[in-house]
Design a protein around this motif. Sequence first.
Motif, PDB file in Angstrom:
ATOM      1  N   VAL A   6       0.866  -1.184   0.000  1.00 24.13           N
ATOM      2  CA  VAL A   6       0.000   0.000   0.000  1.00 24.13           C
ATOM      3  C   VAL A   6       0.902   1.233   0.000  1.00 24.13           C
ATOM      4  O   VAL A   6       1.815   1.342   0.827  1.00 24.13           O
ATOM      5  CB  VAL A   6      -0.932   0.023   1.234  1.00 24.13           C
ATOM      6  N   THR A   7       0.636   2.153  -0.928  1.00 22.13           N
ATOM      7  CA  THR A   7       1.537   3.280  -1.147  1.00 22.13           C
ATOM      8  C   THR A   7       0.778   4.431  -1.806  1.00 22.13           C
ATOM      9  O   THR A   7      -0.255   4.180  -2.444  1.00 22.13           O
ATOM     10  CB  THR A   7       2.708   2.842  -2.063  1.00 22.13           C
ATOM     11  N   ILE A   8       1.307   5.632  -1.697  1.00 24.18           N
ATOM     12  CA  ILE A   8       0.723   6.711  -2.508  1.00 24.18           C
ATOM     13  C   ILE A   8       1.486   6.845  -3.828  1.00 24.18           C
ATOM     14  O   ILE A   8       1.156   7.699  -4.648  1.00 24.18           O
ATOM     15  CB  ILE A   8       0.660   8.074  -1.758  1.00 24.18           C
ATOM     16  N   PHE A   9       2.520   6.032  -4.036  1.00 24.29           N
ATOM     17  CA  PHE A   9       3.276   6.049  -5.295  1.00 24.29           C
ATOM     18  C   PHE A   9       3.364   4.645  -5.896  1.00 24.29           C
ATOM     19  O   PHE A   9       4.440   4.027  -5.927  1.00 24.29           O
ATOM     20  CB  PHE A   9       4.693   6.592  -5.057  1.00 24.29           C
ATOM     21  N   LEU A  91       1.261 -11.178   7.437  1.00 23.43           N
ATOM     22  CA  LEU A  91       2.143 -10.386   8.292  1.00 23.43           C
ATOM     23  C   LEU A  91       2.210  -8.988   7.673  1.00 23.43           C
ATOM     24  O   LEU A  91       2.598  -8.851   6.504  1.00 23.43           O
ATOM     25  CB  LEU A  91       3.532 -11.005   8.360  1.00 23.43           C
ATOM     26  N   VAL A  92       1.804  -7.999   8.434  1.00 26.93           N
ATOM     27  CA  VAL A  92       1.796  -6.632   7.915  1.00 26.93           C
ATOM     28  C   VAL A  92       3.044  -5.919   8.410  1.00 26.93           C
ATOM     29  O   VAL A  92       3.268  -5.812   9.624  1.00 26.93           O
ATOM     30  CB  VAL A  92       0.527  -5.878   8.349  1.00 26.93           C
ATOM     31  N   ILE A  93       3.860  -5.443   7.464  1.00 28.40           N
ATOM     32  CA  ILE A  93       5.104  -4.758   7.811  1.00 28.40           C
ATOM     33  C   ILE A  93       4.954  -3.288   7.487  1.00 28.40           C
ATOM     34  O   ILE A  93       4.643  -2.911   6.351  1.00 28.40           O
ATOM     35  CB  ILE A  93       6.285  -5.355   7.018  1.00 28.40           C
ATOM     36  N   PHE A  94       5.150  -2.451   8.500  1.00 31.52           N
ATOM     37  CA  PHE A  94       5.197  -1.018   8.270  1.00 31.52           C
ATOM     38  C   PHE A  94       6.662  -0.590   8.361  1.00 31.52           C
ATOM     39  O   PHE A  94       7.253  -0.639   9.448  1.00 31.52           O
ATOM     40  CB  PHE A  94       4.379  -0.272   9.323  1.00 31.52           C
ATOM     41  N   GLY A 119       3.062  -1.558   4.283  1.00 30.66           N
ATOM     42  CA  GLY A 119       2.354  -0.273   4.347  1.00 30.66           C
ATOM     43  C   GLY A 119       3.368   0.854   4.342  1.00 30.66           C
ATOM     44  O   GLY A 119       4.060   1.070   5.341  1.00 30.66           O
ATOM     45  N   CYS A 120       3.484   1.545   3.210  1.00 28.68           N
ATOM     46  CA  CYS A 120       4.532   2.568   3.048  1.00 28.68           C
ATOM     47  C   CYS A 120       4.072   3.917   3.584  1.00 28.68           C
ATOM     48  O   CYS A 120       3.187   4.558   3.000  1.00 28.68           O
ATOM     49  CB  CYS A 120       4.893   2.720   1.573  1.00 28.68           C
ATOM     50  N   GLY A 121       4.692   4.349   4.665  1.00 34.37           N
ATOM     51  CA  GLY A 121       4.387   5.653   5.227  1.00 34.37           C
ATOM     52  C   GLY A 121       5.046   6.768   4.419  1.00 34.37           C
ATOM     53  O   GLY A 121       6.000   6.537   3.667  1.00 34.37           O
ATOM     54  N   ARG A 122       4.529   7.966   4.584  1.00 44.06           N
ATOM     55  CA  ARG A 122       5.123   9.202   4.026  1.00 44.06           C
ATOM     56  C   ARG A 122       4.941  10.295   5.071  1.00 44.06           C
ATOM     57  O   ARG A 122       4.387  10.065   6.132  1.00 44.06           O
ATOM     58  CB  ARG A 122       4.409   9.614   2.721  1.00 44.06           C
ATOM     59  N   TYR A 148      18.822   5.732   9.682  1.00 49.08           N
ATOM     60  CA  TYR A 148      18.752   6.978   8.926  1.00 49.08           C
ATOM     61  C   TYR A 148      17.290   7.153   8.541  1.00 49.08           C
ATOM     62  O   TYR A 148      16.490   6.218   8.681  1.00 49.08           O
ATOM     63  CB  TYR A 148      19.647   6.930   7.683  1.00 49.08           C
ATOM     64  N   VAL A 149      16.934   8.363   8.063  1.00 47.62           N
ATOM     65  CA  VAL A 149      15.527   8.623   7.765  1.00 47.62           C
ATOM     66  C   VAL A 149      15.334   8.875   6.266  1.00 47.62           C
ATOM     67  O   VAL A 149      15.977   9.751   5.688  1.00 47.62           O
ATOM     68  CB  VAL A 149      14.994   9.812   8.603  1.00 47.62           C
ATOM     69  N   LEU A 150      14.449   8.086   5.666  1.00 51.42           N
ATOM     70  CA  LEU A 150      14.072   8.242   4.258  1.00 51.42           C
ATOM     71  C   LEU A 150      12.819   9.109   4.181  1.00 51.42           C
ATOM     72  O   LEU A 150      12.157   9.347   5.190  1.00 51.42           O
ATOM     73  CB  LEU A 150      13.757   6.872   3.664  1.00 51.42           C
ATOM     74  N   ASN A 151      12.466   9.532   2.966  1.00 51.61           N
ATOM     75  CA  ASN A 151      11.242  10.323   2.803  1.00 51.61           C
ATOM     76  C   ASN A 151       9.983   9.477   2.888  1.00 51.61           C
ATOM     77  O   ASN A 151       8.905   9.982   3.183  1.00 51.61           O
ATOM     78  CB  ASN A 151      11.236  11.042   1.445  1.00 51.61           C
ATOM     79  N   GLY A 152      10.140   8.183   2.560  1.00 52.68           N
ATOM     80  CA  GLY A 152       8.956   7.329   2.547  1.00 52.68           C
ATOM     81  C   GLY A 152       9.342   5.872   2.672  1.00 52.68           C
ATOM     82  O   GLY A 152      10.522   5.512   2.574  1.00 52.68           O
TER      83      GLY A 152
END
Length: 237
Positions: A6-9, A91-94, A119-122, A148-152
Motif C-alpha cells: 500500500v503506497t501513494i506512489f 504479516l503486515v510490515i510497516f 504499508g509505506c508511510g510518508r 537513517y531517515v528516508l522520505n517514505g
Amino acid sequence: MRIDIVTIFPEFFDVLDISLLGKARQTGIIDLGVHDLRDHAHDRHRTVDDTPYGGGAGMVMKPEPWGEALDGILEGGPGDPGDPGDPGDPLVIFPSPAGDVFTQAMARELANEQHLVFGCGRYEGIDQRVFDDTAVRARVRLVSIGDYVLNGGEVATMAMIEAIGRLIPGVVGNPESLVQESHEDGLLEYPSYTKPAEWRGRAVPPVLLSGNHGAIAAWRREQQLERTARVRPDLLA
Ligand code: SAM
C-alpha cells in the motif's frame, strides 16, 4: 508468496517487473498486488494526510484511508484474518525508522511467510491507531532498514522485498550462491575474481588458480575473517 503493497506512489514498484523478481512474478512464485492508498481517500483532493494533534511540524497520514485499504487486503488474502496469533495469517510490515532493524536473519525468517503486506508511510508517518487496529486482525511489525531517515517507506519496502524474494526457493537459479554470501554465516564475503588472470597489472591471487580446493577454502575463510574484523568488527563480537 503473496505480497501486497500500500503506497501513494504505486508506480514506484514498476521495477518489480524486471530481473529475477520480475521472472518470479511471471512464473507465479511471487504474486504481487500494489494498491494506491489514495483510492481509499474519498474527498475531492484524495487527501491522505492532516496536521498532527498536539502540534508540531509536518503532516501525519490519516487513519481512514489506511483502515479501508488494509481491510480490503486482509479480508481478500489467504489465511484467516480473525486470529492474529495464527502463523498462517498475513504479516503486515510497516517500514519505520523506529522499528526492528532488518537483517539477513529477518529476511530468511520472512521468506517463509505466505502473505506479506507492506504499508509505506510518508510525511511524518502514519496515525498510531492504524498499527493498533491492524494488530487485532493480523501480525504487525515495524521494520527499519537502518539508522537513517528516508522520505517514505517505498525504498525500504523495495530493499526488503528484494532481500526476502531472492531467498524464496526457485527465485535465484543456483541456491548454492545464496549460502556463500555476506551475512549468511555471520561474516562478510571474501573478494571475488574472474577472467582475465591479470588486468591492468593486477594479478588474481595465485591460490585461486592453483586448483587446490582445500587451500582455496582456507584462503577465502581467512579473507572473510580479515575483512569482517577490518570493516565490521561488531559482527565478530
Ligand atoms: N517521523 C518519523 C520518525 O521520526 O520516526 C519518520 C517519518 S519518514 C520521513 C516517512 C516514512 O519513511 C516512514 O513512515 C517510513 O515508512 C519511511 N522510513 C523512513 N526511514 C526509514 C527507515 N530507516 N527504515 C524504514 N522505513 C523508513
